[in-house]
Each structure stands twice: as C-alpha cells, then as structure tokens.
Design a protein around this motif. Structure first.
Motif, mmCIF file in Angstrom:
data_model
loop_
_atom_site.group_PDB
_atom_site.id
_atom_site.type_symbol
_atom_site.label_atom_id
_atom_site.label_comp_id
_atom_site.label_asym_id
_atom_site.label_seq_id
_atom_site.Cartn_x
_atom_site.Cartn_y
_atom_site.Cartn_z
ATOM 1 N N GLU A 77 3.667 -2.597 3.817
ATOM 2 C CA GLU A 77 2.993 -3.882 3.943
ATOM 3 C C GLU A 77 1.880 -3.783 4.981
ATOM 4 O O GLU A 77 1.832 -2.850 5.767
ATOM 5 C CB GLU A 77 3.997 -4.931 4.422
ATOM 6 N N ILE A 78 1.008 -4.772 4.989
ATOM 7 C CA ILE A 78 -0.095 -4.795 5.960
ATOM 8 C C ILE A 78 0.462 -4.738 7.382
ATOM 9 O O ILE A 78 -0.060 -4.028 8.236
ATOM 10 C CB ILE A 78 -0.926 -6.100 5.815
ATOM 11 N N PRO A 94 10.345 0.666 3.870
ATOM 12 C CA PRO A 94 9.450 0.318 2.757
ATOM 13 C C PRO A 94 10.215 0.197 1.441
ATOM 14 O O PRO A 94 11.233 0.859 1.228
ATOM 15 C CB PRO A 94 8.481 1.487 2.745
ATOM 16 N N LYS A 95 9.720 -0.673 0.581
ATOM 17 C CA LYS A 95 10.357 -0.853 -0.725
ATOM 18 C C LYS A 95 9.855 0.298 -1.575
ATOM 19 O O LYS A 95 8.910 0.986 -1.197
ATOM 20 C CB LYS A 95 9.929 -2.190 -1.337
ATOM 21 N N ARG A 96 10.470 0.506 -2.732
ATOM 22 C CA ARG A 96 10.030 1.593 -3.602
ATOM 23 C C ARG A 96 9.521 1.049 -4.926
ATOM 24 O O ARG A 96 10.070 0.120 -5.483
ATOM 25 C CB ARG A 96 11.199 2.561 -3.878
ATOM 26 N N MET A 122 0.843 -1.196 0.000
ATOM 27 C CA MET A 122 0.000 0.000 0.000
ATOM 28 C C MET A 122 0.879 1.247 0.000
ATOM 29 O O MET A 122 2.020 1.199 0.431
ATOM 30 C CB MET A 122 -0.898 0.000 1.249
ATOM 31 N N LYS A 123 0.316 2.338 -0.479
ATOM 32 C CA LYS A 123 1.100 3.569 -0.545
ATOM 33 C C LYS A 123 0.995 4.325 0.784
ATOM 34 O O LYS A 123 0.174 3.993 1.638
ATOM 35 C CB LYS A 123 0.588 4.449 -1.691
ATOM 36 N N ILE A 124 1.803 5.328 0.936
ATOM 37 C CA ILE A 124 1.879 6.057 2.199
ATOM 38 C C ILE A 124 0.558 6.694 2.651
ATOM 39 O O ILE A 124 0.269 6.748 3.842
ATOM 40 C CB ILE A 124 2.986 7.139 2.114
ATOM 41 N N GLY A 125 -0.225 7.141 1.682
ATOM 42 C CA GLY A 125 -1.494 7.765 2.028
ATOM 43 C C GLY A 125 -2.438 6.788 2.718
ATOM 44 O O GLY A 125 -3.109 7.143 3.686
ATOM 45 N N LEU A 152 5.364 9.337 9.063
ATOM 46 C CA LEU A 152 5.725 8.043 8.471
ATOM 47 C C LEU A 152 7.049 8.190 7.739
ATOM 48 O O LEU A 152 7.926 7.332 7.828
ATOM 49 C CB LEU A 152 4.629 7.583 7.504
ATOM 50 N N ARG A 153 7.212 9.303 7.052
ATOM 51 C CA ARG A 153 8.474 9.530 6.330
ATOM 52 C C ARG A 153 9.590 9.744 7.328
ATOM 53 O O ARG A 153 10.728 9.321 7.118
ATOM 54 C CB ARG A 153 8.343 10.768 5.425
#
Length: 114
Positions: A39-40, A28-30, A1-4, A17-18
């Motif tokens: 990830e969940i 997180p992977k890019r 999932m994306k950051i949002g 989060l950043r």
DNA sequence: TTTCTTACA
DNA sequence: TGTAAGAA
C-alpha cells in the motif's frame, strides 16, 4: 503496488523488503499470481523500519513498537510496547558500550607496553 | 520483464 | 544482504 515499485520509492532493496515481511514487520496481501501487494502507506513504513534498524533496534524490537506509530502525526504514541522496546534496546546498547570501552582500554595498554 | 522461493556466500 | 537458479 508491487515490490519493485515499493523498492524504488522507498530506496530499500527488494531483498530487504522480503526480509522485513519474513520478520513480521510487513504483511502485504497477495495477488492471484502470488505477487506481494503493498500500500502507499508502506512507503513511509519501510523507511521508518530502516531508520529504526539503523538506530540499533532489532527487527524483533521494531515489531513490538511499530504498532505505536501514528501515520497521521508521524509520531510514536507512548504505548506499553514502545516503552518496553526502547528501554530494552537502551540496556543492550549500554552493554555494548561497556564491551567496546573494554576493548579500547586493552588496545591502549597494549600500545603503551613498548 | 518482473516476481516468487530457496539456498549459498 | 547480494546473487543465482528455475518456474510462472
């Protein structure tokens, strides 16, 4: 999932989060476009980070004890980093308590002068 | 619209 | 921590 999405699900701002990633607490992977891919399991992870941080642990300390977190049983396994991290935080907390008590004493004496 | 980085308040 | 700017 994306950051949002992670932000909404975890109730933690995108900014933080950043910041957590910058502090080495998240990796997180890019995607090809450069977007962070979470990830969940990161939902619970960031919530835990926030709780620990609110409890007075520095992100540096959290980075040490986070590997002791067991997603399975949602508990900390008493590994080396866990003990060292908490005892270290406890000492700093006592230090702060001492300083606050001093401030308290000073204010009280100031109040009784007149 | 969303995310990214960098930088300022 | 929030917000802004400029780019993708």
């Amino acid at each position: 999932m994306k950051i949002g999405e992670l932000s909404k699900l975890s109730q933690i701002s995108i900014r933080m989060l950043r910041y957590y990633e910058e502090a080495g607490l998240l990796a997180p992977k890019r995607s090809v476009s450069g977007y962070r891919q979470f990830e969940i399991a990161d939902i619970e992870r960031v919530k835990l980070i926030h709780k620990l941080n609110s409890a007075g642990l520095t992100l540096k300390v959290i980075r040490k004890i986070l590997p002791c977190w067991q997603h399975q049983n949602k508990k900390f396994s008493p590994c080396k980093e866990f003990k060292n991290g908490l005892s270290d935080t406890l000492l700093k907390l006592d230090e702060q308590i001492e300083l606050l008590q001093q401030s308290r004493s000073h204010l009280i004496s100031l109040l009784n002068e007149n």
